[in-house]
Every structure is written in structure tokens, then in C-alpha cells.
Design an enzyme around this catalytic site. Structure first.
Site, PDB file in Angstrom:
ATOM      1  N   GLU A   1       0.829  -1.236  -0.016  1.00 54.76           N
ATOM      2  CA  GLU A   1       0.037  -0.014  -0.044  1.00 54.76           C
ATOM      3  C   GLU A   1       0.993   1.291  -0.099  1.00 54.76           C
ATOM      4  O   GLU A   1       0.623   2.056  -0.846  1.00 54.76           O
ATOM      5  CB  GLU A   1      -0.899   0.117   1.108  1.00 54.76           C
ATOM      6  CG  GLU A   1      -2.070  -1.031   1.153  1.00 54.76           C
ATOM      7  CD  GLU A   1      -2.994  -0.528   0.134  1.00 54.76           C
ATOM      8  OE1 GLU A   1      -3.117   0.523  -0.399  1.00 54.76           O
ATOM      9  OE2 GLU A   1      -4.076  -1.429   0.141  1.00 54.76           O
ATOM     10  N   SER A   2       1.833   1.285   0.938  1.00 55.22           N
ATOM     11  CA  SER A   2       2.596   2.627   1.054  1.00 55.22           C
ATOM     12  C   SER A   2       3.995   2.411   1.129  1.00 55.22           C
ATOM     13  O   SER A   2       4.744   3.493   1.406  1.00 55.22           O
ATOM     14  CB  SER A   2       2.270   3.420   2.388  1.00 55.22           C
ATOM     15  OG  SER A   2       2.680   2.372   3.350  1.00 55.22           O
TER      16      SER A   2
END
Length: 218
Positions: A116-117
Site C-alpha cells: 500500500e505505502s
């Protein structure tokens, strides 16, 4: 002052060598991030600067890298700390806490964060998803999150949401991940009830599930 800079540049080079060794051993995975964090903790002095002498390393003359090495070292250190944790809570600690609270394998949480990040607490997507587990503002609000960039809040909320996706899809990790990425409504609309039917979803979601499961490695 120059002697101090030379020593810090030396330590910077040693740190780089150690990080490369860790990366080769752990690969591009959550395990590498955890190992790096543990190394940083062990090598940090009371003022928040890296002191690799704490690790019992031998010294070498690397002063040829020039003046300003100490400043560069601490800038690199700050960048690494930003990508791994901030304040008094680290990503590893928050994941450990959420894992125990919601009964989800911490390696799965770490794999989601990686995809995700890439472990950046300040990450914001073009669509507006925020923080480590890339929560949309509406979802964050429903979860009672007041600061989506706060490590504790984001990981707790994201893990809670992931838990609800697992419960909604018979504890299937692949289906839960697909729902986490595309939304449970999309799975219902496309008639996706089994892992095999994930093929009905977009390439983005199929690729997302594949990558997270690869990072998870179980």
C-alpha cells in the site's frame, strides 16, 4: 570537527554495507524493514544520532568522502526513520499491537503495508487514500480515525478493516485482500465468491492480491 565527520562518514559506509547485507538476506520484504529498524534502534545514541560503535564494529579510514559527512549521515538517518516510524511508536510496534488485538498474522499486515505505502506513513495516493494502509477518508472516518497519518491509528484502523474483510469472505486471505483493494461491493457486483473468481476483477486488483501474497510468503 573534521575528525568527528570522518568517523560519522565511516559509520555511514558501514551502515550502508550492513543494510545491503540485510537486503540480500531478507529480500524486498517486510522482514528487511523490520531488520533495518532493529539495527537503527541498536545503533542510535541518546541524542537520536547513529553511533555504529554501539554495534561493536571495527574502525576504518573513510575520511576521503570529505567534509560534511556527519550531516549527510544524519539526513539519511532521518529519511530512514521517516519511512519506518515516527514519534514514540514504530511501525513494527503498531503492527504487533494490532496483530494481537485483532488476531491477524503480523506478517500479513506488514505485507499489506508494503504494497500500500512501502512503509511511508505520509503516503497519499492520487485517489486520496492516506497513510501506511492507504485508507480512504470515508473509511477512516467510519473507523473513528482522527489522523490517518498517525502510525498507531492508521495501522489499528487498517487492520480492523482487513479483519472485517476476512470475516466477510470466509477468512480467505486472497478474497479479503481483493475486497480491501477494490471494495466488497465490487466483489458482490462481479459475483466473486471464490479465489478462482478473482480473475473477474480488474488487473489492478488481481496484481494487488498477487503481490501482497508474495510479500506475505506463506
Amino acid at each position: 570537527m573534521e575528525v568527528n565527520n570522518s568517523k560519522q562518514v565511516e559509520q555511514f559506509m558501514q551502515f550502508q554495507m550492513m543494510s545491503e547485507m540485510l537486503k540480500q538476506a531478507a529480500g524486498d520484504s517486510p522482514s528487511f524493514q523490520i531488520a533495518m529498524e532493529s539495527l537503527l534502534k541498536a545503533a542510535t545514541d541518546d541524542r537520536g544520532n547513529i553511533d555504529l560503535s554501539r554495534l561493536g564494529l571495527s574502525e576504518a579510514d573513510l575520511s576521503k568522502l570529505g567534509y560534511g559527512g556527519g550531516e549527510r549521515l544524519n539526513n539519511v538517518y532521518k529519511d530512514i526513520r521517516t519511512s519506518i516510524g515516527s514519534g514514540s511508536t514504530t511501525i513494527e510496534e503498531a503492527v504487533e499491537k494490532a496483530s494481537k488485538r485483532y488476531g491477524i498474522d503480523k506478517d500479513l499486515i506488514m505485507a499489506v503495508i508494503k504494497q500500500e505505502s512501502d512503509f511511508n506513513p505520509k503516503s497519499t495516493s492520487h485517489a486520496g487514500a492516506q497513510g501506511l494502509m492507504q485508507l480512504m477518508p470515508g473509511t477512516a472516518n467510519d473507523l473513528g480515525i482522527t489522523d490517518p497519518y498517525d502510525i498507531d491509528q492508521n495501522i489499528d484502523g487498517g487492520t480492523r478493516y482487513l479483519k472485517s474483510m476476512l470475516e466477510m469472505h470466509g477468512n480467505s486471505k486472497q478474497l479479503a485482500l481483493a475486497a480491501y483493494n477494490a471494495g466488497p461491493g465490487t466483489l458482490r457486483k462481479r459475483g466473486v465468491d471464490t479465489v478462482e473468481e478473482i480473475s473477474r476483477l480488474s488487473y489492478e486488483t488481481r496484481d494487488y492480491v498477487k503481490k501482497v501474497m508474495k510479500y506475505y510468503g506463506k
